[in-house]
Design a protein around this motif. Structure first.
Motif, mmCIF file in Angstrom:
data_model
loop_
_atom_site.group_PDB
_atom_site.id
_atom_site.type_symbol
_atom_site.label_atom_id
_atom_site.label_comp_id
_atom_site.label_asym_id
_atom_site.label_seq_id
_atom_site.Cartn_x
_atom_site.Cartn_y
_atom_site.Cartn_z
ATOM 1 N N LYS A 92 53.012 -100.123 61.946
ATOM 2 C CA LYS A 92 51.879 -99.209 61.998
ATOM 3 C C LYS A 92 52.261 -97.815 61.520
ATOM 4 O O LYS A 92 51.525 -97.178 60.756
ATOM 5 N N THR A 96 50.621 -95.895 58.192
ATOM 6 C CA THR A 96 49.943 -94.605 58.341
ATOM 7 C C THR A 96 50.539 -93.556 57.408
ATOM 8 O O THR A 96 49.818 -92.799 56.746
ATOM 9 N N ARG A 214 43.674 -96.963 60.620
ATOM 10 C CA ARG A 214 45.022 -97.453 60.879
ATOM 11 C C ARG A 214 45.610 -96.893 62.161
ATOM 12 O O ARG A 214 46.502 -97.493 62.751
ATOM 13 N N ARG A 215 45.107 -95.753 62.578
ATOM 14 C CA ARG A 215 45.605 -95.187 63.830
ATOM 15 C C ARG A 215 45.244 -96.071 65.016
ATOM 16 O O ARG A 215 45.875 -95.996 66.069
#
Length: 430
Positions: A92, A96, A214-215
């Motif tokens: 992740k 980001t 995406r957060r």
């Protein structure tokens, strides 16, 4: 509700949520990244003269293509840095960071003065932005391929991971769709003067939207359980065969993909004599049909295995590439040309739909993002990024058939890899 689960050793790890939700969230960000990357290729027909003024059209396009190829040179750096980051800090986090970098560069290109205003600084800054975008995309591939494969349930990894190329093609399709819209709304002079800046600004905004999405992504449990002690030395020392397989299987696939997608638009205009509008429309329609083939082929690989699809691409690509490109150079009928392009893309789908999962299945979680991303990025930078430039150089020499032979030779290299790689055993470490 997603929370924290405990492993058998009492350690904490992310509890599995909805794989579909995570796949969609990751894929949308991937779409925006690839939109930003392909906007350059789609609109270079219009802005090439603004940054690379020359006496003839082919030279202008070759200079623009050289910058496109230079961006690929940074992809190994991105595959290395983001691969390490993804294996040590999380999938992740890497996803980001990559989309943030892409967004910033798109905004800079959108407002960049041209050659007539700031001279040599214009192409120099454009080159710098493309190098940074190359780093971003180079890191995106390994991180997103790893994330998609690790979030997919067993027995469906081919299907789920195929959405990487669904979104990759979707990004290119979105770029072409915007080009068609602007071609309809603006006259050619306005499009060449300022209209080409619009898609870069749009890309920057879309990247910010992807960043927000995406957060909210979950981290994969495979990363949570990995030892996080990976590195290039460990990768090359413990997995040299897997690295060689990634390189070999990518050579033909990346050259074929960029030939029949990124370069095709210019080929139809510059070699076959089509108008930019007609060439763009044909490419957009072909990609629209190409897109749903990815999950279909991915699901098929879950049933019959990955290797038959790869060998099918290698065999058919080796036999049909020269005839297809030779016919496309002279065909003027849109239906006939569309059939030829679609046939090529169906063949290429044997590679594109499953290449991410095949690579991910070769490596353990501790070096998976690096193992997938770095050798792939090196190969794409050398072969995929230079394909358009080599094609234009062959045309400038009046020997365009040499490029057809080059593409066929690259596919043959991959075919040898597919045959020699033996049975593919999926790891149980996802």
């Amino acid at each position: 509700m997603t929370g924290i689960a405990r492993g058998g050793d009492g350690s904490q790890r992310p509890a599995p949520g909805s794989p579909l939700k995570s796949i969609v969230g990751g894929s949308i960000g991937n779409l925006v990244e690839w939109y930003d990357w392909y906007v350059y290729a789609a609109f270079s027909l219009y802005f090439a003269a603004r940054f690379f003024p020359a006496e003839d059209r082919t030279t202008e396009l070759m200079n623009a293509a050289a910058v496109f190829a230079a961006g690929f040179l940074m992809r190994p750096v991105g595959g290395w840095l983001m691969g390490l980051y993804a294996d040590r800090r999380g999938r992740k986090a890497a996803l980001t960071t990559s989309v943030l970098l892409m967004s910033a560069c798109s905004f800079v290109i959108a407002i960049l003065p041209d050659y007539d205003r700031i001279g040599i600084a214009a192409p120099a800054i454009l080159l710098l932005m493309r190098l940074l975008q190359g780093l971003s995309v180079g890191g995106e591939y390994g991180a997103s391929a790893t994330y998609l494969s690790e979030m997919a349930p067993p027995g469906r990894r081919g299907f789920y991971s195929s959405f990487q190329y669904v979104t990759l093609v979707g990004g290119q399709l979105l770029a072409l769709a915007l080009l068609l819209l602007l071609q309809a709304l603006l006259d050619p002079a306005s499009l060449a003067e300022w209209g080409w800046r619009i898609p870069f600004a749009v890309g920057g905004v879309l990247a910010l939207v992807a960043l927000a999405m995406r957060r909210g992504l979950e981290e994969t449990s495979a990363f949570a359980e990995a030892d996080r002690k990976g590195g290039v030395g460990r990768l090359l020392r413990e997995h040299p065969r897997a690295v060689a397989i990634v390189v070999g299987m990518t050579v033909g696939g990346t050259v074929a993909f960029y030939t029949f997608t990124t370069y095709l638009q210019k080929f139809l205009v510059n070699s076959a004599g089509w108008t930019p509008g007609d060439a763009t429309l044909l490419c957009a329609l072909a990609l629209l049909l190409f897109l749903p083939l990815q999950p279909l082929f991915g699901a098929l690989s879950d049933r019959i295995g990955r290797r038959p699809l790869l060998i099918g691409f290698g065999l058919l690509g080796s036999v049909t590439t020269i005839p297809i490109l030779s016919l496309l150079q002279h065909v003027r009928d849109p239906l006939a040309a569309g059939a030829l392009v679609l046939a090529a893309l169906v063949i290429v789908s044997g590679y594109t739909s499953i290449n991410a999962i095949v690579k991910a299945e070769l490596f353990p979680p501790s070096v998976r993002a690096l193992g997938v991303g770095l050798p792939y990025a090196v190969t794409v930078s050398l072969f995929g990024g230079s394909a358009e430039f080599i094609a234009l150089a062959a045309r400038a020499l009046g020997r365009e058939e040499l490029f057809y032979l080059y593409v066929t030779g690259c596919i043959l290299v991959s075919l040898v890899t597919y045959v020699a790689m033996g049975r593919l055993d999926a790891r149980d470490t996802f």
